[in-house]
Design a protein around this motif. Sequence first.
Motif, PDB file in Angstrom:
ATOM      1  N   PRO A 209     -42.973 -35.567  14.231  1.00  0.00           N
ATOM      2  CA  PRO A 209     -43.162 -36.862  14.898  1.00  0.00           C
ATOM      3  C   PRO A 209     -44.379 -36.860  15.800  1.00  0.00           C
ATOM      4  CG  PRO A 209     -41.367 -35.635  15.917  1.00  0.00           C
ATOM      5  CD  PRO A 209     -41.766 -34.872  14.696  1.00  0.00           C
ATOM      6  N   THR A 210     -44.947 -38.039  15.986  1.00  0.00           N
ATOM      7  CA  THR A 210     -46.086 -38.193  16.892  1.00  0.00           C
ATOM      8  C   THR A 210     -45.706 -37.814  18.311  1.00  0.00           C
ATOM      9  OG1 THR A 210     -46.947 -39.994  15.520  1.00  0.00           O
ATOM     10  CG2 THR A 210     -47.784 -39.844  17.783  1.00  0.00           C
ATOM     11  N   LEU A 211     -44.466 -38.100  18.670  1.00  0.00           N
ATOM     12  CA  LEU A 211     -44.016 -37.880  20.045  1.00  0.00           C
ATOM     13  C   LEU A 211     -42.529 -37.592  20.052  1.00  0.00           C
ATOM     14  CD1 LEU A 211     -44.902 -38.186  23.116  1.00  0.00           C
ATOM     15  CD2 LEU A 211     -43.942 -40.475  22.963  1.00  0.00           C
ATOM     16  N   LYS A 212     -42.110 -36.579  20.823  1.00  0.00           N
ATOM     17  CA  LYS A 212     -40.693 -36.292  21.047  1.00  0.00           C
ATOM     18  C   LYS A 212     -40.345 -36.727  22.463  1.00  0.00           C
ATOM     19  CE  LYS A 212     -41.251 -32.017  19.727  1.00  0.00           C
ATOM     20  NZ  LYS A 212     -41.014 -30.590  19.431  1.00  0.00           N
ATOM     21  N   LEU A 213     -39.413 -37.657  22.548  1.00  0.00           N
ATOM     22  CA  LEU A 213     -39.082 -38.309  23.809  1.00  0.00           C
ATOM     23  C   LEU A 213     -37.645 -37.964  24.184  1.00  0.00           C
ATOM     24  CD1 LEU A 213     -40.682 -40.415  25.583  1.00  0.00           C
ATOM     25  CD2 LEU A 213     -39.330 -42.165  24.444  1.00  0.00           C
ATOM     26  N   ALA A 214     -37.455 -37.242  25.284  1.00  0.00           N
ATOM     27  CA  ALA A 214     -36.110 -36.912  25.761  1.00  0.00           C
ATOM     28  C   ALA A 214     -35.660 -37.956  26.774  1.00  0.00           C
ATOM     29  CB  ALA A 214     -36.084 -35.525  26.390  1.00  0.00           C
ATOM     30  N   ILE A 215     -34.481 -38.501  26.562  1.00  0.00           N
ATOM     31  CA  ILE A 215     -33.919 -39.525  27.448  1.00  0.00           C
ATOM     32  C   ILE A 215     -32.823 -38.855  28.277  1.00  0.00           C
ATOM     33  CG2 ILE A 215     -33.076 -41.886  27.576  1.00  0.00           C
ATOM     34  CD1 ILE A 215     -35.643 -41.498  25.901  1.00  0.00           C
ATOM     35  N   VAL A 216     -33.037 -38.726  29.560  1.00  0.00           N
ATOM     36  CA  VAL A 216     -32.091 -38.012  30.417  1.00  0.00           C
ATOM     37  C   VAL A 216     -31.723 -38.878  31.615  1.00  0.00           C
ATOM     38  CG1 VAL A 216     -33.028 -35.763  29.729  1.00  0.00           C
ATOM     39  CG2 VAL A 216     -33.930 -36.888  31.759  1.00  0.00           C
ATOM     40  N   GLY A 217     -30.660 -38.475  32.297  1.00  0.00           N
ATOM     41  CA  GLY A 217     -30.222 -39.208  33.482  1.00  0.00           C
ATOM     42  C   GLY A 217     -28.736 -39.013  33.697  1.00  0.00           C
ATOM     43  N   ARG A 218     -28.227 -39.641  34.738  1.00  0.00           N
ATOM     44  CA  ARG A 218     -26.798 -39.576  35.017  1.00  0.00           C
ATOM     45  C   ARG A 218     -26.007 -40.373  33.984  1.00  0.00           C
ATOM     46  NH1 ARG A 218     -25.633 -40.889  41.259  1.00  0.00           N
ATOM     47  NH2 ARG A 218     -27.134 -42.545  40.884  1.00  0.00           N
ATOM     48  N   ARG A 219     -24.688 -40.308  34.112  1.00  0.00           N
ATOM     49  CA  ARG A 219     -23.843 -41.062  33.199  1.00  0.00           C
ATOM     50  C   ARG A 219     -23.979 -42.562  33.419  1.00  0.00           C
ATOM     51  NH1 ARG A 219     -17.970 -38.079  32.891  1.00  0.00           N
ATOM     52  NH2 ARG A 219     -18.665 -36.153  31.894  1.00  0.00           N
ATOM     53  N   ASN A 220     -23.860 -43.291  32.324  1.00  0.00           N
ATOM     54  CA  ASN A 220     -23.799 -44.758  32.359  1.00  0.00           C
ATOM     55  C   ASN A 220     -25.039 -45.420  32.964  1.00  0.00           C
ATOM     56  OD1 ASN A 220     -21.410 -45.178  31.027  1.00  0.00           O
ATOM     57  ND2 ASN A 220     -20.480 -46.365  32.684  1.00  0.00           N
ATOM     58  N   VAL A 221     -26.206 -44.856  32.708  1.00  0.00           N
ATOM     59  CA  VAL A 221     -27.435 -45.503  33.184  1.00  0.00           C
ATOM     60  C   VAL A 221     -28.131 -46.255  32.058  1.00  0.00           C
ATOM     61  CG1 VAL A 221     -27.837 -43.932  35.105  1.00  0.00           C
ATOM     62  CG2 VAL A 221     -28.733 -43.350  32.843  1.00  0.00           C
ATOM     63  N   GLY A 222     -27.587 -46.200  30.834  1.00  0.00           N
ATOM     64  CA  GLY A 222     -28.146 -46.989  29.733  1.00  0.00           C
ATOM     65  C   GLY A 222     -29.005 -46.206  28.758  1.00  0.00           C
ATOM     66  N   LYS A 223     -28.835 -44.887  28.691  1.00  0.00           N
ATOM     67  CA  LYS A 223     -29.673 -44.086  27.796  1.00  0.00           C
ATOM     68  C   LYS A 223     -29.425 -44.427  26.324  1.00  0.00           C
ATOM     69  CE  LYS A 223     -28.080 -40.190  29.401  1.00  0.00           C
ATOM     70  NZ  LYS A 223     -27.129 -40.783  30.372  1.00  0.00           N
ATOM     71  N   SER A 224     -28.163 -44.491  25.936  1.00  0.00           N
ATOM     72  CA  SER A 224     -27.847 -44.771  24.540  1.00  0.00           C
ATOM     73  C   SER A 224     -28.253 -46.186  24.145  1.00  0.00           C
ATOM     74  CB  SER A 224     -26.344 -44.567  24.294  1.00  0.00           C
ATOM     75  OG  SER A 224     -25.990 -43.207  24.505  1.00  0.00           O
ATOM     76  N   THR A 225     -28.099 -47.135  25.050  1.00  0.00           N
ATOM     77  CA  THR A 225     -28.547 -48.502  24.780  1.00  0.00           C
ATOM     78  C   THR A 225     -30.042 -48.521  24.516  1.00  0.00           C
ATOM     79  OG1 THR A 225     -26.801 -49.376  26.208  1.00  0.00           O
ATOM     80  CG2 THR A 225     -28.624 -50.847  25.691  1.00  0.00           C
ATOM     81  N   PHE A 226     -30.788 -47.757  25.289  1.00  0.00           N
ATOM     82  CA  PHE A 226     -32.241 -47.674  25.104  1.00  0.00           C
ATOM     83  C   PHE A 226     -32.579 -47.064  23.739  1.00  0.00           C
ATOM     84  CE2 PHE A 226     -36.133 -45.072  25.636  1.00  0.00           C
ATOM     85  CZ  PHE A 226     -37.039 -46.094  25.845  1.00  0.00           C
TER      86      PHE A 226
END
Length: 500
Positions: free
Chosen positions: A176-193
Motif C-alpha cells: 500500500p501507498t500508506l499504512k495508517l494505524a487508527i488508535v485511541g481509547r474505547r468508543n472514540v469512533g475508530k471503527s466508524t472512521f
Amino acid sequence: MPLPIVAIVGRPNVGKSSLFNWLAGRRISIVDPTAGVTRDRVSTVIEVGDRFCELMDTGGMGIQDKDDLTADVENQIRVAIEQAAVVLYLVDIRDGVVPLDEEVARRLRTVGKPVVFVANKADTDRIGTLGGEFNRLGFGDPIRVSAEQKLGRQELLEAVLPVLPPDTGELPPTDPTLKLAIVGRRNVGKSTFINSLAEADRVIVSEVPGTTRDSIDVRFERDGKAFLAIDTAGVQKRTSIADSIEFYSAHRAERSVRRADVVVQFFDARHRVGRVDKQLAGYILEHHKPAIFVVNKWDLVKESMTTEKMGTYMRAMFPMLEHVPIAFITAKVGKNVLRLLQLAVQLHKQAGARVTTGDLNRVIRHAVEMSPPPMSGNRAPKIFYATQVGTYPPTIVLFTNGPEHFEDTYVRYLTKALRENFPFSEVALKVVLRARGEGPVRSADVRAEEEAGEEPADEVPVLRAPPRRAQPEADAKPPALPPRRPRKKKQQKEPGTWEL
C-alpha cells in the motif's frame, strides 16, 4: 483482479483463529479459550501452491455474544461466506459431532460453493481415527489437521487448490501507498472512521466499549492508490485490563503503531484528555511516528467550544508534541475524512524528506550561535558535525565531544530548529548524539541503494577522529567542509563554539 477468498467458518472454539494464524505463518487473530473472541472479519494473503488467495477468519456461528452483538457477528460471517470462493468448514475432532455442528452444516449446504471439510485438534494418531462420525454431516471424510501441533498443513492446501476458481493470473496485492494505524481509547469512533474510508461495513460499529478486539487490516483504494487502514482495540488503563483478551488487544494495538507509516490518534470531542491518552501519545513519540490528533464527534460539542479553544487545550495537554497537527472530523457522516487521509499522505512524504549536509550544518551552526549549550561541569559541550543518516523517520546524527554533556532540553531546542528550517515541520525527528570517533555512520537507505547498484541519493560522510600525536602528511588535503562565513582573524574559543 481481486484474489479469491477462502473463508474459515465453524461453531465457536473449534480453533478457527489458530488455523488462520497457522496458515498465515504469523499471529494475527487473537487466540483464547473464551468463546466468541473473534467478531470481525480478519484477513491476510497466503500462497496456495502456485496461487495466491485471501484467507479470512470469522466469528463463531451460533454464538450468543455477551455484549449483545450476535446480529453484528452473524452479519460479518454472512458477508464472508457470500464473498468466499471456497469455504473451510472447521470442526473439533475431539468433541465429535455436536448439535451446533449440524446447524452449521445445514447452513453451508445451501451456499452453492465448494466446502473443504476440516477436523482440527487431531494432535495424535489415536485422535485422528475418531473422525468417522463426521461423515453424516454430508461433506465426506474430513481432512485431519492440528493447528497447535502444526500437522496436516500440506494436505489441507492440496485440498483447497483444486477447488479454487480458474487461475486468471492473480498477483498478490502490491504494497500500500500508506499504512495508517487508527488508535485511541474505547468508543472514540475508530471503527466508524475505518468504515467511512472503506465505504463499507468492514468492521462492527457499536456503542458497546471494547467491540473491536483484533487489529484488523482493511485495504481500500482512493484515486487509484492502495491504502491500508489498521483498526485497533480501544486502549485502556493497565489496571483495568480484565482478561487475556484485553491484554492481547492492547498488545496488538501497540504493534500496529510500530508497523504503521502514520498514526492517527482519536479523541472524543466531548471528553477530556486522560492519562491513557497521554501514555498512548508517549508511545507514539517514543517510536518517532508521524501522527495526527483527531478530534472526532465534533458535531456533538456545544457551540461555545471552537476549534481554536480545543486546539489550545490539546497543545497544553501534549506540550512535547506541539508539531503534531490537529484535525476535527465527524466520522459518522464522513465529514473531513478524505481531507484527513490527504493530510496523512503529506506527513508520510515529510517523513521521507532529505536535506543536504551543508544546509543541515549551517542550520545547526546558527542554532548553536544563537543559544550555546550550557556548560556540563567544567566541560563545554561542542558539536563538530551533523549529517542525516535515514528517513522514516528523518534521522539526524550530531557528532559531539560527548553525548553526556548535552541536556535533553537542549536537544529538543536543536530538534525544533531543524523542524522550523526543513521540510519535516509536522513529523517526528530522531536526533542522535554520538561521540566523535565512534566510527562511520551509514544509513540503511544508502546501503540498500548501493547493494542495488544505484547511486545513493545523499551519501553520508564518514567521520573519524584523527589519531593522537599524528603528524599531517605533506600531501594531505583538508576534508571538504560546508560553506561558512569568513573570519577576519583568529579569536579565542568560547563555550559552545561550533567546530568543524
